[in-house]
Enzyme design. Structure first.
Site, PDB file in Angstrom:
ATOM      1  N   ARG A   7       0.838  -1.201   0.000  1.00  8.75           N
ATOM      2  CA  ARG A   7       0.000   0.000   0.000  1.00  8.75           C
ATOM      3  C   ARG A   7       0.867   1.242   0.000  1.00  8.75           C
ATOM      4  O   ARG A   7       1.909   1.287   0.650  1.00  8.75           O
ATOM      5  CB  ARG A   7      -0.902   0.033   1.235  1.00  8.75           C
ATOM      6  CG  ARG A   7      -1.833   1.250   1.272  1.00  8.75           C
ATOM      7  CD  ARG A   7      -2.472   1.436   2.628  1.00  8.75           C
ATOM      8  NE  ARG A   7      -1.496   1.662   3.687  1.00  8.75           N
ATOM      9  CZ  ARG A   7      -0.916   2.841   3.945  1.00  8.75           C
ATOM     10  NH1 ARG A   7      -1.185   3.892   3.221  1.00  8.75           N
ATOM     11  NH2 ARG A   7      -0.053   2.946   4.939  1.00  8.75           N
ATOM     12  N   ILE A   8       0.433   2.234  -0.750  1.00 10.38           N
ATOM     13  CA  ILE A   8       1.013   3.571  -0.665  1.00 10.38           C
ATOM     14  C   ILE A   8      -0.119   4.555  -0.399  1.00 10.38           C
ATOM     15  O   ILE A   8      -1.268   4.279  -0.729  1.00 10.38           O
ATOM     16  CB  ILE A   8       1.777   3.974  -1.957  1.00 10.38           C
ATOM     17  CG1 ILE A   8       0.889   3.843  -3.191  1.00 10.38           C
ATOM     18  CG2 ILE A   8       3.066   3.178  -2.093  1.00 10.38           C
ATOM     19  CD1 ILE A   8       1.498   4.380  -4.467  1.00 10.38           C
ATOM     20  N   SER A   9       0.220   5.689   0.180  1.00  6.67           N
ATOM     21  CA  SER A   9      -0.789   6.697   0.478  1.00  6.67           C
ATOM     22  C   SER A   9      -1.006   7.630  -0.700  1.00  6.67           C
ATOM     23  O   SER A   9      -2.118   8.003  -1.009  1.00  6.67           O
ATOM     24  CB  SER A   9      -0.373   7.532   1.697  1.00  6.67           C
ATOM     25  OG  SER A   9      -0.202   6.708   2.802  1.00  6.67           O
ATOM     26  N   ARG A  10       0.099   8.024  -1.345  1.00  7.63           N
ATOM     27  CA  ARG A  10       0.016   9.054  -2.386  1.00  7.63           C
ATOM     28  C   ARG A  10       0.687   8.588  -3.667  1.00  7.63           C
ATOM     29  O   ARG A  10       1.914   8.571  -3.748  1.00  7.63           O
ATOM     30  CB  ARG A  10       0.694  10.320  -1.885  1.00  7.63           C
ATOM     31  CG  ARG A  10       0.119  10.753  -0.549  1.00  7.63           C
ATOM     32  CD  ARG A  10      -0.079  12.192  -0.304  1.00  7.63           C
ATOM     33  NE  ARG A  10      -0.041  13.078  -1.412  1.00  7.63           N
ATOM     34  CZ  ARG A  10       0.493  14.281  -1.344  1.00  7.63           C
ATOM     35  NH1 ARG A  10       1.048  14.683  -0.240  1.00  7.63           N
ATOM     36  NH2 ARG A  10       0.462  15.077  -2.387  1.00  7.63           N
ATOM     37  N   GLN A  14       4.659   8.515  -4.279  1.00  9.81           N
ATOM     38  CA  GLN A  14       5.172   7.221  -3.819  1.00  9.81           C
ATOM     39  C   GLN A  14       5.009   6.178  -4.916  1.00  9.81           C
ATOM     40  O   GLN A  14       4.236   6.362  -5.852  1.00  9.81           O
ATOM     41  CB  GLN A  14       4.426   6.776  -2.564  1.00  9.81           C
ATOM     42  CG  GLN A  14       4.625   7.713  -1.378  1.00  9.81           C
ATOM     43  CD  GLN A  14       3.718   7.354  -0.219  1.00  9.81           C
ATOM     44  OE1 GLN A  14       2.541   7.078  -0.395  1.00  9.81           O
ATOM     45  NE2 GLN A  14       4.271   7.361   0.987  1.00  9.81           N
TER      46      GLN A  14
END
Length: 190
Positions: A7-10, A14
Site C-alpha cells: 500500500r502507498i498513500s500518495r 510514492q
C-alpha cells in the site's frame, strides 16, 4: 500460500515497486495493491485479500504501517486472521510474526509505539502551525485575492456597482470565493 499486501498513500509521490519486489522475492503467489490512507480499513484490495486468505496462508507486508496505523484496527485484524489460522509477517520488522503468543506481544508493543509516533508527529505539526500563526505567517492555501483586491470587491458589491458574477470574473475566482470573502469580512475576519 504466501499472500502479499502493498500500500502507498500518495500515488503522485510514492511508488509500490519496492514493496512488490520484496514481496515477490519472499515468494508471494498473489499480491494485493492499494492506494490510500491506512486510517481506512475499507480499502478494496485489503478487503479482497482478507476474503481470499485461507487457513494455513501467510500474509506478508513490507511494514505493519502498510496494513494499518491504528492499534485497534491492527489488533482486530490480527485477531481475525489468527482465529482463521492465517499468520501475518512483516518483512522489515523481522521480529514480528503472529504465528505465536510472543508475536502477538511484539505486535502490540510495535503498534503502540507506531501510534505514539504518529500522535507525536501530529502534536508537533499542530504546535508548529500555532507558532507560525502567532508570528503572523499565513497558514494554509495561498490567498487568491490580496487585501486591496478584497477591499475593492467588497466596496463595489456594497455600492451595487458590481455583481458577484462580475467580481468573480474580473478577478478570476469562483463565485463562492467572493461569497466567502463577503461573509468573512462582515464577521470581522480577514
Amino acid at each position: 500460500m504466501k499472500i502479499g499486501y502493498a500500500r502507498i498513500s500518495r500515488p503522485d509521490k510514492q511508488d509500490l515497486s519496492m514493496q512488490i519486489q520484496a514481496l515477490e522475492k519472499e515468494g508471494c503467489g498473489k499480491i494485493y495493491q492499494d492506494t490510500g490512507s491506512a486510517k481506512n480499513t475499507a480499502r478494496p484490495q485489503l478487503q479482497d485479500m482478507l476474503r481470499y486468505a485461507r487457513e494455513g496462508d501467510e500474509i506478508l507486508v513490507w511494514r505493519l504501517d502498510r496494513l494499518s496505523r491504528s492499534l485497534t484496527d491492527l489488533i482486530s485484524l490480527t485477531d481475525d486472521l489468527g482465529a482463521r489460522g492465517i499468520s501475518l509477517r512483516s518483512l522489515t520488522e523481522p521480529v514480528y510474526q503472529t504465528s505465536g503468543p510472543m508475536g502477538r506481544v511484539v505486535l502490540q508493543i510495535m503498534a503502540v509505539l507506531a501510534e505514539f509516533e504518529r500522535a507525536t508527529i501530529i502534536e508537533r505539526t499542530k504546535a508548529g502551525l500555532r507558532a507560525a500563526k502567532e508570528r503572523g505567517v499565513h497558514v494554509g492555501r495561498p490567498k487568491l485575492l490580496s487585501d486591496e483586491q478584497a477591499t475593492h470587491i467588497i466596496q463595489e458589491l456594497n455600492a451595487g456597482r458590481m455583481s458577484l458574477n462580475e467580481a468573480a470574473g474580473l478577478f478570476g475566482v469562483s463565485r463562492s470565493t467572493i461569497t466567502r470573502l463577503r461573509r468573512n469580512l462582515s464577521n470581522g475576519a480577514t
